[in-house]
Design a protein around this motif. Structure first.
Motif, PDB file in Angstrom:
ATOM      1  N   SER A 236      -4.314  -1.297  -3.392  1.00 42.10           N
ATOM      2  CA  SER A 236      -4.957   0.024  -3.300  1.00 42.10           C
ATOM      3  C   SER A 236      -6.068   0.056  -2.258  1.00 42.10           C
ATOM      4  O   SER A 236      -6.445   1.133  -1.784  1.00 42.10           O
ATOM      5  CB  SER A 236      -5.517   0.438  -4.661  1.00 42.10           C
ATOM      6  OG  SER A 236      -6.641  -0.356  -5.021  1.00 42.10           O
TER       7      SER A 236
ATOM      8  N   GLN B 194     -11.260   2.432  -9.536  1.00 42.20           N
ATOM      9  CA  GLN B 194     -10.345   1.293  -9.611  1.00 42.20           C
ATOM     10  C   GLN B 194     -10.919   0.173 -10.480  1.00 42.20           C
ATOM     11  O   GLN B 194     -10.169  -0.538 -11.155  1.00 42.20           O
ATOM     12  CB  GLN B 194     -10.041   0.760  -8.206  1.00 42.20           C
ATOM     13  CG  GLN B 194      -9.240   1.709  -7.325  1.00 42.20           C
ATOM     14  CD  GLN B 194      -7.858   2.000  -7.892  1.00 42.20           C
ATOM     15  OE1 GLN B 194      -7.622   3.047  -8.492  1.00 42.20           O
ATOM     16  NE2 GLN B 194      -6.947   1.072  -7.725  1.00 42.20           N
TER      17      GLN B 194
ATOM     18  N   VAL C 124      -0.486  -3.258  -7.588  1.00 41.33           N
ATOM     19  CA  VAL C 124      -0.868  -1.930  -7.088  1.00 41.33           C
ATOM     20  C   VAL C 124      -2.383  -1.830  -6.965  1.00 41.33           C
ATOM     21  O   VAL C 124      -2.913  -1.249  -6.011  1.00 41.33           O
ATOM     22  CB  VAL C 124      -0.302  -0.823  -7.997  1.00 41.33           C
ATOM     23  CG1 VAL C 124      -0.876   0.536  -7.634  1.00 41.33           C
ATOM     24  CG2 VAL C 124       1.225  -0.802  -7.916  1.00 41.33           C
ATOM     25  N   LEU C 125      -3.116  -2.410  -7.925  1.00 42.24           N
ATOM     26  CA  LEU C 125      -4.581  -2.429  -7.838  1.00 42.24           C
ATOM     27  C   LEU C 125      -5.032  -3.161  -6.581  1.00 42.24           C
ATOM     28  O   LEU C 125      -5.888  -2.672  -5.833  1.00 42.24           O
ATOM     29  CB  LEU C 125      -5.171  -3.115  -9.079  1.00 42.24           C
ATOM     30  CG  LEU C 125      -6.677  -3.402  -9.038  1.00 42.24           C
ATOM     31  CD1 LEU C 125      -7.460  -2.099  -9.129  1.00 42.24           C
ATOM     32  CD2 LEU C 125      -7.090  -4.343 -10.158  1.00 42.24           C
TER      33      LEU C 125
ATOM     34  N   GLY D  29       0.805  -1.211   0.000  1.00 42.58           N
ATOM     35  CA  GLY D  29       0.000   0.000   0.000  1.00 42.58           C
ATOM     36  C   GLY D  29       0.835   1.256   0.000  1.00 42.58           C
ATOM     37  O   GLY D  29       2.033   1.241   0.313  1.00 42.58           O
TER      38      GLY D  29
ATOM     39  N   ASN E 226      -6.164   2.121   0.984  1.00 41.19           N
ATOM     40  CA  ASN E 226      -6.626   3.508   1.087  1.00 41.19           C
ATOM     41  C   ASN E 226      -7.885   3.642   1.929  1.00 41.19           C
ATOM     42  O   ASN E 226      -8.275   4.756   2.289  1.00 41.19           O
ATOM     43  CB  ASN E 226      -6.892   4.080  -0.313  1.00 41.19           C
ATOM     44  CG  ASN E 226      -5.621   4.426  -1.047  1.00 41.19           C
ATOM     45  OD1 ASN E 226      -4.954   5.412  -0.751  1.00 41.19           O
ATOM     46  ND2 ASN E 226      -5.257   3.594  -2.019  1.00 41.19           N
TER      47      ASN E 226
END
Length: 330
Positions: free
Chosen positions: A252, A314, A248-249, A221, A255
């Motif tokens: 994510s 996303q 990365v997806l 993250g 967050n």
């Protein structure tokens, strides 16, 4: 003409006043926070933290209780919330932030529309970590990737499994992943017994006072871990560009860590009241003092509206990235 304008103005004010009264008419009696994990883990403890304070900011000052519904890394509870729970504000849920991506990562098992999830807010944006026990001897990134050992996880839809799988399949690594635990607290006990060597998807405050027992290997993250030494980010080690985007997806979701959701069909006025109460609670000195007790949890909320927009954005990723993400999460 003046009379007509005045009548129009009074009419508009009347509508606004009526709408205001309607919004204020939402009143709660008892609210149950259902938790998709067993007792003692992050989701359980932070849900109990919220339960101690949220009622003070809701119309009617309701009592708020917590009920654990473990299963599948909160997939069981997510499906309950999307299918059978009352949409009147009486039941809300603490589920994994990985749930909006579950239909992408495992379409056969997660047959629901993630955009139907009604988000109230989340408490934290802190990166997560992988840890190993000191007794395992696995204390560096190289050893973590090259050694044969076991990591503990709950269901395959949980972040404890998904993040470990990203490392195992993306770099790759040699460790195995054992599923079936109710949550992080149970995996930690198994680690201390030597049944597994560690786990992923913790936050640093979980082990900040246990560094004589555990090694911190790396992070998932964006951002840095407050108070922790500089740590490598696992996704940065993945050099293939599509696999990197997929990792990365997946990460994510950090967050909006520790989110709460309401069932689809919850009336707008009810959802708005829950969201306002959540934001007001997050600024309250009594709540913030209580939040600091369990282990220096840093409150950095994401609003329900922000979570909904982030998830929608996303989920617009390239299909090739989704395919790579599914392969990483196997």
């Amino acid at each position: 003409m003046l009379s007509t304008r005045l009548r129009g103005a009074f009419f508009a004010v009347g509508i606004a006043f009526a709408m205001c009264l309607q919004a204020q008419a939402v009143e709660f009696t008892t609210v149950t926070i259902k938790v998709g994990y067993g007792a003692g883990g992050n989701y359980d403890l932070t849900s109990r933290l919220v339960a101690r304070h949220l009622g003070r900011f809701l119309p009617g000052n309701p009592s708020v209780v917590v009920q654990n519904v473990p299963g599948g890394g909160s997939l069981k509870l997510t499906k309950m919330m999307l299918g059978s729970e009352p949409a009147d504000g009486s039941v809300i849920a603490s589920v994994s932030e990985a749930m909006p991506f579950a239909p992408v990562l495992d379409p056969a098992n997660a047959d629901f529309d993630p955009l139907s999830m009604q988000w109230i807010g989340s408490l934290s944006k802190e990166p997560s970590i992988c840890i190993t026990t000191k007794s395992s001897g696995i204390d560096t990134m190289d050893k973590f990737l090259q050694s044969e050992f076991l990591l503990g996880a709950s269901g395959k839809s949980s972040l404890t499994y998904i993040l470990a799988a990203v490392v195992k399949n993306g770099l790759p690594a040699k460790f195995g992943i054992v599923t079936g635990f109710d949550g992080i607290a149970e995996i930690m006990v198994a680690s201390e017994r030597g049944e597994v060597a560690g786990l992923c998807a913790l936050v640093y405050y979980n082990v900040a006072d246990k560094l004589d027992e555990f090694n911190v290997i790396g992070t998932f993250g964006p951002g840095t871990v407050s108070g922790a030494p500089a740590l490598p980010r696992f996704s940065d080690q993945i050099k293939d560009p599509v696999k990197h985007q997929a990792a990365v997806l997946i990460e994510s979701s950090r967050n909006f860590h520790l989110p709460l959701m309401a069932p689809p069909g919850t009336p707008k006025e009810t959802l708005d009241s829950l969201r306002r109460a959540y934001v007001d609670m997050s600024k309250d000195p009594e709540f913030l003092a209580d939040a600091a007790k369990p282990g220096d949890l840093t409150i950095n909320i994401t609003t329900g509206e922000e979570i909904g927009k982030f998830v929608a954005d996303q989920l617009k990723a390239d299909p090739a990235v989704f395919e790579a993400a599914r392969n990483l999460a196997k």
